[in-house]
Design an enzyme around this catalytic site. Structure first.
Site, PDB file in Angstrom:
ATOM      1  N   GLU A 100       0.917  -1.112   0.006  1.00 25.16           N
ATOM      2  CA  GLU A 100       0.097   0.052   0.005  1.00 25.16           C
ATOM      3  C   GLU A 100       0.922   1.097  -0.052  1.00 25.16           C
ATOM      4  O   GLU A 100       1.632   1.293   1.046  1.00 25.16           O
ATOM      5  CB  GLU A 100      -1.033  -0.251   1.282  1.00 25.16           C
ATOM      6  N   ARG A 146       1.673  10.181   0.684  1.00 24.00           N
ATOM      7  CA  ARG A 146       2.185  11.021   1.881  1.00 24.00           C
ATOM      8  C   ARG A 146       3.354  11.782   1.151  1.00 24.00           C
ATOM      9  O   ARG A 146       3.977  12.587   1.773  1.00 24.00           O
ATOM     10  CB  ARG A 146       2.502  10.524   3.074  1.00 24.00           C
ATOM     11  N   LYS A 175     -11.237  -0.300   6.576  1.00 23.19           N
ATOM     12  CA  LYS A 175     -10.184  -0.041   7.179  1.00 23.19           C
ATOM     13  C   LYS A 175     -10.436   0.418   8.692  1.00 23.19           C
ATOM     14  O   LYS A 175     -11.060   1.354   8.970  1.00 23.19           O
ATOM     15  CB  LYS A 175      -9.020   0.945   6.637  1.00 23.19           C
TER      16      LYS A 175
END
Ligand SMILES: O=C(O)C(=O)C[C@H](O)[C@H](O)COP(=O)(O)O
Length: 207
Positions: free
Chosen positions: A40, A44, A127
């Protein structure tokens, strides 16, 4: 295999922060060598889209995008070859854009209302983030009682010391974390260490 089934089969999702897209391919090779062909790649850093593309080009790793908070980022991720999109929170706009682009949406949800909102958006897997400060495995068990049709991917504050607490919960599909792919080791190009951390995590998950 669809992305959700593949994530559930892997049981682990390495959460990656890449500062240099040139590290993406060797990192993917290190994960594959460690027995965990899953990544994943978080949005960022500015390297995310190029890193996803480099990993997806290999064809031997399940590549997703993390920290996706806008529909535009969904497009960047899908255009780069991501097959799933992970978000810290729950956004109708992001989920709907994922559906339009044909990629799996894994939004963050830690309260009954957020889980219910995800169900209303047609999702059955969320999630659970931030897991460590939202009640952990006990909270997932509590949510799974009324929401028996929902599965959870806990992430945030999970590592070798508490991994089994989460994997032992039947409603947990897989566990995400950065402990397998520390940003400093990736930035240093220490991919042998990443393979070792990955192999240890896979062995721990199977124990
Ligand atoms: O921003 C996102 O969409 C995320 O993916 C959040 C990350 O999953 C967690 O921040 C990882 O938490 P640690 O494993 O404790 O480092």
């Amino acid at each position: 295999m669809d992305p959700l089934s593949a994530l559930a089969a892997a049981r682990l999702v390495p959460v990656v922060v890449l500062d240099d897209a040139a590290h993406a391919a060797p990192l993917a090779a290190a994960l594959v060598a460690g027995g965990l062909p899953v990544a994943e790649v978080t949005f960022r850093t500015a390297a995310a889209a190029d890193a996803i593309a480099a990993m997806a080009a290999r064809g031997d790793i399940l590549v997703g995008a993390g920290t996706v908070v806008t529909p535009a980022q969904v497009d960047q991720a899908a255009d780069a070859g991501a097959t799933y999109v992970v978000s810290p929170g729950l956004s109708r706009a992001v989920v709907e854009r994922c559906r339009e682009r044909g990629v799996l949406a894994l939004p963050g949800a830690v309260t009954a209302s957020e889980v219910q909102a995800a169900l209303e958006l047609g999702l059955d897997t969320v999630k659970f983030f931030p897991a460590g400060t939202s009640g952990g495995a006990a909270a997932i068990k509590a949510l799974a009682a009324p929401f028996g049709q929902v599965r959870f991917v806990p992430t945030g504050g999970i590592g070798p010391a508490n991994l089994h607490e989460y994997l032992a919960v039947p409603a947990v599909a897989a566990v995400g974390g950065s402990w397998m792919v520390p940003r400093d080791l990736v930035a240093a190009g220490d991919f042998a260490a990443i393979t070792e951390l990955t192999a240890d995590a896979v062995a721990l998950a199977r124990a």
